[in-house]
Design an enzyme around this catalytic site. Structure first.
Site, PDB file in Angstrom:
ATOM      1  N   HIS A   1       0.873  -1.173   0.000  1.00  0.00           N
ATOM      2  CA  HIS A   1       0.000   0.000   0.000  1.00  0.00           C
ATOM      3  C   HIS A   1       0.917   1.232   0.000  1.00  0.00           C
ATOM      4  O   HIS A   1       2.019   1.182   0.557  1.00  0.00           O
ATOM      5  CB  HIS A   1      -0.823  -0.049   1.296  1.00  0.00           C
ATOM      6  CG  HIS A   1      -1.892   0.983   1.415  1.00  0.00           C
ATOM      7  ND1 HIS A   1      -1.632   2.283   1.786  1.00  0.00           N
ATOM      8  CD2 HIS A   1      -3.230   0.913   1.237  1.00  0.00           C
ATOM      9  CE1 HIS A   1      -2.761   2.960   1.840  1.00  0.00           C
ATOM     10  NE2 HIS A   1      -3.750   2.155   1.506  1.00  0.00           N
TER      11      HIS A   1
ATOM     12  N   CYS B   1      -4.614   2.472  -3.732  1.00  0.00           N
ATOM     13  CA  CYS B   1      -3.375   2.962  -3.101  1.00  0.00           C
ATOM     14  C   CYS B   1      -2.241   1.966  -3.278  1.00  0.00           C
ATOM     15  O   CYS B   1      -1.441   1.755  -2.352  1.00  0.00           O
ATOM     16  CB  CYS B   1      -3.580   3.259  -1.615  1.00  0.00           C
ATOM     17  SG  CYS B   1      -4.836   4.480  -1.310  1.00  0.00           S
TER      18      CYS B   1
ATOM     19  N   LYS C   1     -10.114  -0.544  10.746  1.00  0.00           N
ATOM     20  CA  LYS C   1     -10.347  -1.692   9.855  1.00  0.00           C
ATOM     21  C   LYS C   1     -10.799  -2.919  10.638  1.00  0.00           C
ATOM     22  O   LYS C   1     -11.137  -3.937  10.052  1.00  0.00           O
ATOM     23  CB  LYS C   1      -9.084  -2.004   9.061  1.00  0.00           C
ATOM     24  CG  LYS C   1      -8.757  -0.921   8.020  1.00  0.00           C
ATOM     25  CD  LYS C   1      -7.681  -1.384   7.068  1.00  0.00           C
ATOM     26  CE  LYS C   1      -7.023  -0.241   6.336  1.00  0.00           C
ATOM     27  NZ  LYS C   1      -7.798   0.265   5.198  1.00  0.00           N
TER      28      LYS C   1
ATOM     29  N   GLN D   1      -4.143  -5.046   6.968  1.00  0.00           N
ATOM     30  CA  GLN D   1      -5.147  -5.972   6.416  1.00  0.00           C
ATOM     31  C   GLN D   1      -5.116  -7.348   7.078  1.00  0.00           C
ATOM     32  O   GLN D   1      -5.983  -8.175   6.796  1.00  0.00           O
ATOM     33  CB  GLN D   1      -4.941  -6.145   4.897  1.00  0.00           C
ATOM     34  CG  GLN D   1      -5.221  -4.901   4.086  1.00  0.00           C
ATOM     35  CD  GLN D   1      -6.678  -4.464   4.106  1.00  0.00           C
ATOM     36  OE1 GLN D   1      -7.573  -5.231   4.432  1.00  0.00           O
ATOM     37  NE2 GLN D   1      -6.916  -3.220   3.768  1.00  0.00           N
TER      38      GLN D   1
ATOM     39  N   ASP E   1       3.422  -4.335   7.975  1.00  0.00           N
ATOM     40  CA  ASP E   1       2.172  -3.591   7.841  1.00  0.00           C
ATOM     41  C   ASP E   1       1.036  -4.583   8.082  1.00  0.00           C
ATOM     42  O   ASP E   1       0.764  -5.440   7.239  1.00  0.00           O
ATOM     43  CB  ASP E   1       2.100  -2.981   6.432  1.00  0.00           C
ATOM     44  CG  ASP E   1       0.775  -2.290   6.172  1.00  0.00           C
ATOM     45  OD1 ASP E   1      -0.124  -2.357   7.034  1.00  0.00           O
ATOM     46  OD2 ASP E   1       0.633  -1.686   5.083  1.00  0.00           O
TER      47      ASP E   1
HETATM   48  C1  PLP Z   1      -2.233  -2.808   3.500  1.00  0.00           C
HETATM   49  C2  PLP Z   1      -2.571  -1.449   4.005  1.00  0.00           C
HETATM   50  N1  PLP Z   1      -1.637  -0.724   4.614  1.00  0.00           N
HETATM   51  C3  PLP Z   1      -1.881   0.494   5.097  1.00  0.00           C
HETATM   52  C4  PLP Z   1      -3.121   1.072   4.979  1.00  0.00           C
HETATM   53  C5  PLP Z   1      -3.326   2.446   5.515  1.00  0.00           C
HETATM   54  O1  PLP Z   1      -4.243   2.453   6.531  1.00  0.00           O
HETATM   55  P1  PLP Z   1      -4.777   3.862   7.053  1.00  0.00           P
HETATM   56  O2  PLP Z   1      -5.431   4.518   5.880  1.00  0.00           O
HETATM   57  O3  PLP Z   1      -5.731   3.520   8.127  1.00  0.00           O
HETATM   58  O4  PLP Z   1      -3.607   4.621   7.522  1.00  0.00           O
HETATM   59  C6  PLP Z   1      -4.134   0.364   4.347  1.00  0.00           C
HETATM   60  C7  PLP Z   1      -5.475   0.980   4.155  1.00  0.00           C
HETATM   61  O5  PLP Z   1      -6.187   0.710   3.239  1.00  0.00           O
HETATM   62  C8  PLP Z   1      -3.854  -0.930   3.848  1.00  0.00           C
HETATM   63  O6  PLP Z   1      -4.793  -1.637   3.227  1.00  0.00           O
END
Ligand code: PLP
Length: 425
Positions: free
Chosen positions: A137, A380, A240, A217, A214
């Site tokens: 992401h 993203c 999430k 998800q 990270d």
């Molecule tokens: C894999 C992953 N990392 C990071 C994020 C970023 O999360 P946030 O927008 O809550 O900072 C997301 C959000 O969609 C994500 O899917």
């Protein structure tokens, strides 16, 4: 590729016993909410917790010595301990590492904190390498790009094989003696695949590099244990997994967090200040400048309690069935192509797909007319989509509160979309 759901499995997802706990879903029975990978719905207990905080313990946490302020402070401390237990962040004796839980605004901020402060602590310089995967992401990519720009370090990518996996060969080729930090997602928000973090962390450690994960998800869909993974730092967002918007979490091995300089500075994060210098508080306060969202922490605590009360393993098993059913049903449509593994069982939460010759934005907008919520775009993760040869995709994603009817509704909706553009199917 993978067996279709059995009659018994279909029965398990026929109805959702959970929707009634989520006011937005309960109040909109026709809504097929299939975008939980972007943000989940919140159960009433989480909404109640926010209100309870403001009604019964609202005061500035960490400032002041009166009862209310102490209660607000304790609410944050309890949330830290709960979160630590939830992700398996325990010490040798099995006690939760509450002080290794840092609150941020979201996973993105946590990852920015790590990129900035870990690369400083690690003394990243020209000639060093930072390794991410091609499926990151943007939140776990751009912060590292920026570090590389500032320091002259090189960013390397773990790429995927034809089966959407990071192969052993790829790990051996990309993670080496120049590698200082490896930062990868546990579950892809586009492909729904899970990476073998244990293996990647072991490779990083074998070369003396840090492993950042990270977990945005993965935490909503599976039991995570940061000790078993042997991650060094782990980031995720409360929103999430049914918690409030605006609260993120960073866990790190205590000695690593200790060695990192602060990220934001100001109130609440110092022990003493002179005209020219400051002594910083210990972790986690060192990383939490300014007034914290104590209500959000309290409500996150409630979100985790909700998940545990309903048995994370049972919720995970249900989500796996729902994701499998979603992928299987999409595979039945000759005008749909799944972007991701062909095996429906490999999708955790999310399934990306294309509808032949119809732009994903058109697909999502038309589905919206029937109260079906899916995501369309680059999710993203533009480098991943480029790598796979796509500009954008549709993405449907499930959580345990979904049921078979939500997915069936999507399938009817897709036939309608196809009919509008190509005449009836
Ligand atoms: C894999 C992953 N990392 C990071 C994020 C970023 O999360 P946030 O927008 O809550 O900072 C997301 C959000 O969609 C994500 O899917």
């Amino acid at each position: 590729m993978g067996a279709m759901l059995s009659p018994d499995e279909l029965r398990q997802i026929e109805l959702s016993p959970y929707k009634q706990d989520f006011p937005l879903l309960a109040n909109n029975p026709n809504l097929a909410f299939l975008d939980s990978a972007a943000t989940a719905q919140r159960p009433a207990v989480v909404l109640d917790a926010e209100r309870t905080f403001y009604e019964t313990m609202n005061a500035n946490p960490l400032r002041g010595l009166y009862r209310l302020s102490v209660e607000a402070t304790q609410a944050i401390a309890r949330a830290r301990a709960h979160i630590a237990r939830f992700i398996g962040a325990t010490d040798e004796a099995g006690n939760p590492q509450a002080d290794a839980i840092v609150f941020t605004r979201n996973a993105s901020e946590a990852l920015n904190l790590v990129a900035t402060c870990l690369s400083e602590a690690a003394g990243i310089k020209a000639g060093d390498e930072i390794v991410v995967s091609i499926m990151e992401h943007h939140s776990n990519l751009i912060p590292w790009q920026q570090v590389c720009k500032r320091t002259g370090a090189t960013l390397k990518f773990l790429r995927l094989d034809d089966d959407f996996e990071i192969s052993d060969k790829e790990i051996a080729e990309k993670i080496g003696d120049r590698t200082k930090i490896v930062s990868v997602t546990q579950v892809s928000n586009v492909l729904g695949v899970t990476n073998d973090i244990k293996k990647i962390a072991a490779a990083a450690h074998a070369h003396g590099a840090y492993c950042v994960v990270d977990g945005a998800q993965s935490t909503p869909h599976m039991r995570v244990n940061v000790r078993e993974l042997d991650a060094d730092l782990f980031a995720f967002s409360a929103h999430k997994l049914g918690g409030p918007l605006g609260i993120g979490v960073l866990w790190g091995k205590p000695e690593i967090l200790d060695a990192m300089p602060p990220f934001l500075t100001g109130g609440e994060m110092i022990d003493s200040v002179t005209e020219t210098d400051a002594v910083f508080s210990p972790v986690p306060q060192k990383f939490e400048a300014g007034t914290q969202d104590a209500a959000g922490a309290y409500a996150t605590d409630a979100a985790l309690t909700y998940l545990e009360d309903h048995d994370m393993d049972a919720l995970e098993a249900r989500e796996r069935l729902l994701a499998r059913y979603l992928a299987e049903q999409l595979q039945q449509k000759d005008y749909v192509t799944i972007v991701g593994p062909a095996d429906p069982a490999r999708h955790v939460g999310a399934v990306s797909f294309e509808v032949r010759d119809i732009h994903p934005h058109d697909v999502a907008s038309i589905l919206d007319m029937s109260d079906i919520c899916i995501r369309a775009g680059h999710h993203c993760a533009q480098p991943l989509l480029n790598y796979l040869g796509h500009r954008s995709t549709c993405r449907a994603s499930v959580a345990f509160y979904n049921d078979k009817a939500d997915i069936d509704k999507l399938m009817v909706g897709l036939d309608q979309v196809w009919g509008i553009f190509h005449g009836h199917h």
